[in-house]
Design a protein around this motif. Structure first.
Motif, mmCIF file in Angstrom:
data_model
loop_
_atom_site.group_PDB
_atom_site.id
_atom_site.type_symbol
_atom_site.label_atom_id
_atom_site.label_comp_id
_atom_site.label_asym_id
_atom_site.label_seq_id
_atom_site.Cartn_x
_atom_site.Cartn_y
_atom_site.Cartn_z
ATOM 1 N N PRO A 165 0.853 -1.187 0.000
ATOM 2 C CA PRO A 165 0.000 0.000 0.000
ATOM 3 C C PRO A 165 0.894 1.244 0.000
ATOM 4 C CG PRO A 165 0.071 -0.989 2.169
ATOM 5 C CD PRO A 165 0.860 -1.885 1.277
ATOM 6 N N GLN A 192 0.886 5.152 0.889
ATOM 7 C CA GLN A 192 0.139 6.209 1.557
ATOM 8 C C GLN A 192 0.723 7.555 1.164
ATOM 9 O OE1 GLN A 192 0.612 5.358 5.739
ATOM 10 N NE2 GLN A 192 -1.249 4.127 5.788
ATOM 11 N N ASN A 212 0.741 11.166 2.960
ATOM 12 C CA ASN A 212 0.418 11.783 4.253
ATOM 13 C C ASN A 212 -0.438 10.869 5.133
ATOM 14 O OD1 ASN A 212 1.863 14.070 3.621
ATOM 15 N ND2 ASN A 212 0.081 15.129 2.757
ATOM 16 N N GLY A 213 -0.105 9.585 5.124
ATOM 17 C CA GLY A 213 -0.772 8.666 6.035
ATOM 18 C C GLY A 213 -2.095 8.105 5.560
ATOM 19 N N LYS A 214 -2.543 8.512 4.360
ATOM 20 C CA LYS A 214 -3.789 7.968 3.819
ATOM 21 C C LYS A 214 -3.451 7.114 2.602
ATOM 22 C CE LYS A 214 -6.749 10.192 6.484
ATOM 23 N NZ LYS A 214 -7.660 9.465 7.370
ATOM 24 N N LYS A 215 -4.042 5.945 2.513
ATOM 25 C CA LYS A 215 -3.734 5.062 1.400
ATOM 26 C C LYS A 215 -4.254 5.655 0.087
ATOM 27 C CE LYS A 215 -4.428 0.779 -0.822
ATOM 28 N NZ LYS A 215 -5.458 -0.192 -1.200
ATOM 29 N N ARG A 216 -3.360 5.798 -0.901
ATOM 30 C CA ARG A 216 -3.770 6.426 -2.150
ATOM 31 C C ARG A 216 -3.462 5.549 -3.362
ATOM 32 N NH1 ARG A 216 -6.593 8.664 0.525
ATOM 33 N NH2 ARG A 216 -6.755 10.859 1.062
ATOM 34 N N ASP A 276 -1.539 1.479 -4.877
ATOM 35 C CA ASP A 276 -0.877 0.212 -4.622
ATOM 36 C C ASP A 276 0.382 0.151 -5.471
ATOM 37 O OD1 ASP A 276 -2.586 -1.173 -2.798
ATOM 38 O OD2 ASP A 276 -4.064 -1.291 -4.412
ATOM 39 N N ILE A 305 4.792 -1.333 3.880
ATOM 40 C CA ILE A 305 4.084 -0.115 3.489
ATOM 41 C C ILE A 305 5.049 0.941 2.970
ATOM 42 C CG2 ILE A 305 4.213 1.191 5.661
ATOM 43 C CD1 ILE A 305 1.095 1.510 5.332
ATOM 44 N N ASN A 362 5.081 5.293 2.724
ATOM 45 C CA ASN A 362 4.356 6.509 3.073
ATOM 46 C C ASN A 362 5.116 7.710 2.515
ATOM 47 O OD1 ASN A 362 2.513 8.274 4.099
ATOM 48 N ND2 ASN A 362 3.123 8.033 6.242
#
Length: 883
Positions: free
Chosen positions: A827, A829, A831-835, A837, A878, A880
């Motif tokens: 995933p 992210q 700024n900490g939000k999943k955007r 893949d 992940i 980020n």
RNA sequence: GCCCCUGUGGCGGAAUCGGUAGACGCGACGGAUUCAAAAUCCGUUUUCUUCGGAAGUGCCCGUUCAAGUCGGGCCAGGGGCACCA
């Protein structure tokens, strides 16, 4: 004709649980698969569920409890352990006598009939139990050994006979346990229960208070909650015991001892209070009718929780006074007060209204001064007046400002101050530090017939004399009558008569029997060698501790604490070397069900209720009459609320496997599980589904013996199936280890879903490798399913023509290498939000992932031509991007 | 009063180490199959959405690149103990 043919075909295509389940149970029995040899090879594993009381029929709670234990037992067996998984009956107790009085049936007959019924019900569950070790605690062979244990305990000074206050039911003429007193009335007779002083037998559990408390720390496979409850029950406190001198001696007393856990409030004392049962109070009452009456009155008022809460603080001024120990020249009045318990501490206190709620209430009523010994650090103004409205009771850890303290008393923080005050009191010879426990000795005398007779004799010449071991067992007489309330043993014409084991003269037997909690305090040890001529043999030390004990939270204190005491006492008497009987404990939740109520307030059985709609719009009506029915709260299944579901019905309709599967699905085992018809049907659908997949596979691959031994380059479908299977093995194994049955169930569902879509007939026709891999995968699946649904697993095993039975094969193993993926999707992210893949090679390094991340559309858009402030890459987990 | 636990879709719940919230099941909805139904199979199912997205794990604040998860303070529900000095 064609209709019949279709129907026959459809029947043939469904799994017939009734015939199948019986067949496999017979097969297990025939091979004596679950009979355990004490000397068999393999590491030992003792799994035990709390044995049932034979009340009549099993209920869903039993099904849940024994299903859990059976998963553990079958799983450990498959892993190669030598597993002990026995079953017995906690068979003494009041319900049998109540049935005798009501239905004129002998308690023994009633009990053994219930056992027969419940045994066959349990057997229909297909439990992997060693039935050859079965016993009931009312078997003479068992309670004879319990009598021997009693004599050994007596010999080791672990038993005492003393006078104590007990709940006495004047109608049934027996002592009642605290749990059997409801709102001050006998639960059966409804009579007002009296407090009676009776001479009773006690086990000296308080001798082990400290050990029982300390050892809780080592029980790391016990629920924290149970350990806390036991610690609270034992109730250790450290405080100061000190003597207060009377200004003038009275009735031969020149003073009395008090106990306090807050000696740091000593300077704030403004009165003394003693229990009505205190020796001084009793002595004074001899010459003071008003005081005597006061004592009777306060003890008459109820002892129930609610009454206690409402009860006003009452005191009787004795006119006596004591010298204030830290304020020379001052004196304190002595009251007899209703809120002082003779049972705890010394039955006497000093009252400090500034720092104790009860003392505060009392002081306001009887107009005693309120003197603070400390104030909050942020308190400003007149220190002496701030506690007028309510007492200040800070935690022992809070820093305070000390006031009114006598010279020489340390004024540190919290517990330190308390300890320092105790030291100060000891140095000044005012008193000494004392440890108090809330735990009381265990009163085991019951004025009942249906229990283990206490093997002692009362002789006019020799007093209380233990029976000789060679005279054991003291057998309960069969010819008893229950027409008259009370203990039939007391009225039996000849049973009581005996000869004194010491002097040989005429004597009388003890007619009290033992509390049934004694029976259940060592049964787990007896299972290890149930027919031995002594209570236990070497086998007990070999098998104990129980590796996994499973039962209800309701036994958190009583049964589990008594058993821990018994293991210690048995050790003292040379019967056991294991101090803690249960190494692992699991407390399962209840089985609960919705309640249904008609317009007249009558409870309605679930079977008679039809429900439509969902969520808030659910509505119920009566199946026959159509009358509206109110859906009530979800509660524990109970006969009184009629929200019970009979395991027999469920097993007949759906089979034992369905019942077991449903009990273990969905809800975490420690939480309550809600029984629903839909859930049971869902579980049954799954049983059918597994069977269908296996039968269809067996049919499709029957002609492919030629594939044996052939090497086929595995296709992606084959590799995916293999990986999914090994992942499931790893997951289910881990979940069972942690008793996460609901999670294991979910992983089995996932594997079945995968198999279902992978093993389609057309796919297998094109890809011969799928047949080989499919078989291997199904075999693993059946291994995983076997502990949960053993009958279904055997039937499917046979369909695949696998050798032996599943119950005879080893737990599937997985290859850790197969759990690794070649490519992974990370995933991304922003700024900490999943955007987004990102798919990369599983072993891609940070730099590669970073570069790939920056090329993603979503990342480019967010960066808008600029550079990220920060780029965090956790390989395998992940990415980020901080912009 | 003291101690403890729990709050995640319509429901039961999953997320194991602070790293894709909603796995899996139930229910519901749509479709296939069927003369029809049962059974079965295939989809959809957190909410909002301008279909680009946005919000979201009882509430508020904090720590962190990142919080269902950690810290502080609340709220609600459940349990245990309780005149224990």
């Amino acid at each position: 004709m064609s209709d019949t043919a279709t129907e026959t075909h459809q029947n043939a295509a469904r799994y017939d649980h009734q015939a199948t389940e019986q067949k496999w149970r017979a097969a297990w029995d025939e091979h004596k698969l679950f009979e355990t040899d004490n000397d068999a090879p393999g590491e030992k594993y003792y799994v035990l569920e709390m044995f049932p009381y034979p009340s009549g029929r099993i209920h869903m709670g039993h099904v849940r409890n024994y299903a859990m234990g059976d998963v553990v037992a079958r799983y450990r067996r498959a892993q190669g352990y030598n597993v002990l998984h026995p079953m017995g009956w906690d068979a003494f107790g009041m319900p049998a006598e109540n049935a005798a009085m009501k239905n004129k049936v002998h308690p023994a007959e009633w009990t053994y009939q219930n056992i027969d019924t419940m045994r066959s019900q349990l057997k229909s569950m297909g439990l992997a139990i060693d039935w050859s070790r079965e016993f009931a605690t009312c078997d003479v062979e068992y309670y004879a050994q319990q009598q021997a244990l009693f004599l050994d305990f007596l010999d080791k000074d672990l038993v005492t006979r003393k006078s104590a206050k007990v709940n006495w039911d004047p109608v049934d003429m027996t002592v009642l346990a605290n749990e059997q007193v409801i709102d001050g009335k006998g639960w059966r007779s409804g009579a007002e229960v009296e407090q009676r002083e009776l001479t009773q037998w006690f086990f000296k559990i308080t001798d082990y208070a400290e050990d029982l408390l300390q050892s809780l720390d080592g029980l790391d496979r016990w629920p924290e909650k149970v350990r806390t409850m036991q610690a609270n029950w034992i109730g250790k406190s450290r405080g100061l015991q000190m003597r207060f001198e009377l200004t003038e001696p009275a009735k031969g007393f020149d003073g009395f001892d008090i106990y306090t856990t807050r000696p740091d409030t000593l300077a704030g004392a403004s009165f003394m209070a003693i229990a009505p049962e205190h020796p001084l109070a009793k002595a004074l009452a001899e010459d003071d009718a008003a005081l005597a009456e006061f004592a009777v009155e306060v003890r008459k008022s109820g002892t129930s929780a609610e009454e206690m809460e409402k009860a006003e603080k009452l005191g009787y001024d004795t006119g006596l006074s004591v010298k204030h120990p830290v304020k020379p020249g001052e004196t304190l009045p002595v009251y007899v007060a209703n809120f002082i318990l003779m049972d705890y501490g010394t039955g006497a206190i000093f009252g400090c209204p500034a720092h104790d709620q009860r003392d505060h209430d009392f002081a306001r009523k009887y107009d005693r001064p309120i003197i603070a010994t400390f104030v909050p650090t942020d308190h400003e103004g007149d220190a002496d007046t701030f506690v007028v409205d309510e007492p200040y009771v800070p935690p022992k850890t809070e820093t305070v400002n000390w006031i009114n303290q006598p010279a020489g008393v340390a004024t540190a923080t919290g517990q330190e101050a308390i300890d320092a005050t105790i030291d100060w009191a000891e140095q000044n010879k005012l008193g000494e530090g004392q440890v108090q426990y809330r735990l009381r000795d265990w009163g085991i005398s019951r004025q009942r017939y249906w229990g283990c007779p206490i093997p002692v004799v009362h002789c006019d010449t020799c007093g209380v004399v233990p029976e000789k071991k060679e005279n054991l067992p003291i057998v309960l007489p069969d010819d008893v009558d229950f027409e008259t309330p009370g203990n039939p043993l007391d009225r039996h014409p000849t049973w009581r008569d005996c000869n004194c084991p010491k002097c040989g003269g005429a004597a009388k037997r003890e007619t009290d029997t033992m509390d049934t909690f004694v029976d259940s305090s060592w049964y787990f040890a007896r299972f290890t060698d149930p027919k031995a001529a002594e209570p236990t043999t070497k086998a007990a030390n070999d098998w104990l501790a129980v590796d996994q004990y499973i039962g209800g939270i309701e036994h958190a204190i009583l049964h589990l604490l008594y058993s821990r005491f018994f293991a210690r006492a048995m050790g003292e008497a040379g019967h056991l070397d294991v101090k803690e009987p249960f190494a692992g404990l699991f407390t399962q939740g209840m089985v609960v069900h919705e309640t249904y109520c008609d317009g007249d307030g009558n409870w309605i059985e679930p079977a008679q209720v039809k429900i439509a709609g969902e969520g808030n719009s659910r509505a119920a009506h009566h199946a026959q009459s159509g009358a509206p029915i109110e859906i009530g709260s979800i509660e524990k299944m109970s006969k009184s609320k009629k929200n019970v579901v009979d395991p027999d019905d469920i097993i007949e309709r759906f089979g034992a496997d369905t019942a077991r599967w449903f009990m273990l699905s969905d809800s975490p085992p420690e939480r309550d599980v809600i029984w629903t018809e839909a859930g049971a049907e869902g579980a049954h659908r799954f049983v059918q589904r597994v069977w269908r997949i296996v039968s269809e596979f067996a049919a499709n691959s029957a002609d492919d013996a030629s594939l044996e031994g052939q090497t086929i380059e595995p296709s992606k479908a084959v590799l995916d199936l293999r990986r999914a299977t090994h992942k499931a093995i790893a997951g289910v194994t881990d979940d069972i280890e942690k008793l996460g049955f609901n999670r294991a169930v979910a992983k089995i569902y996932e594997l079945v879903n995968t198999l279902s879509s992978a093993l389609k007939a057309d796919a297998m026709a094109k890809d011969a490798g799928l047949k080989v891999e499919g078989r291997a995968s199904l075999v693993s699946l059946l291994g995983l399913i076997a502990p949960f649904m053993p009958h279904l697993a055997e039937e499917c095993w046979a369909l695949l023509n696998e050798p032996q039975m599943v119950a005879q094969t080893r737990w599937p193993v997985y290859d850790p290498d197969l759990l690794k993926e070649d490519e992974i999707t990370l995933p991304v992210q922003i700024n900490g939000k999943k955007r987004a893949d990102l798919t990369v090679a599983a072993d891609a390094d940070k730099a590669t992932i970073e570069a790939a991340t920056l090329t993603l559309d979503a990342v480019q858009r967010a960066l808008d031509g600029g550079q990220p402030k920060k780029l965090i890459v956790v390989p395998g987990r992940i990415v980020n991007v901080v912009v």
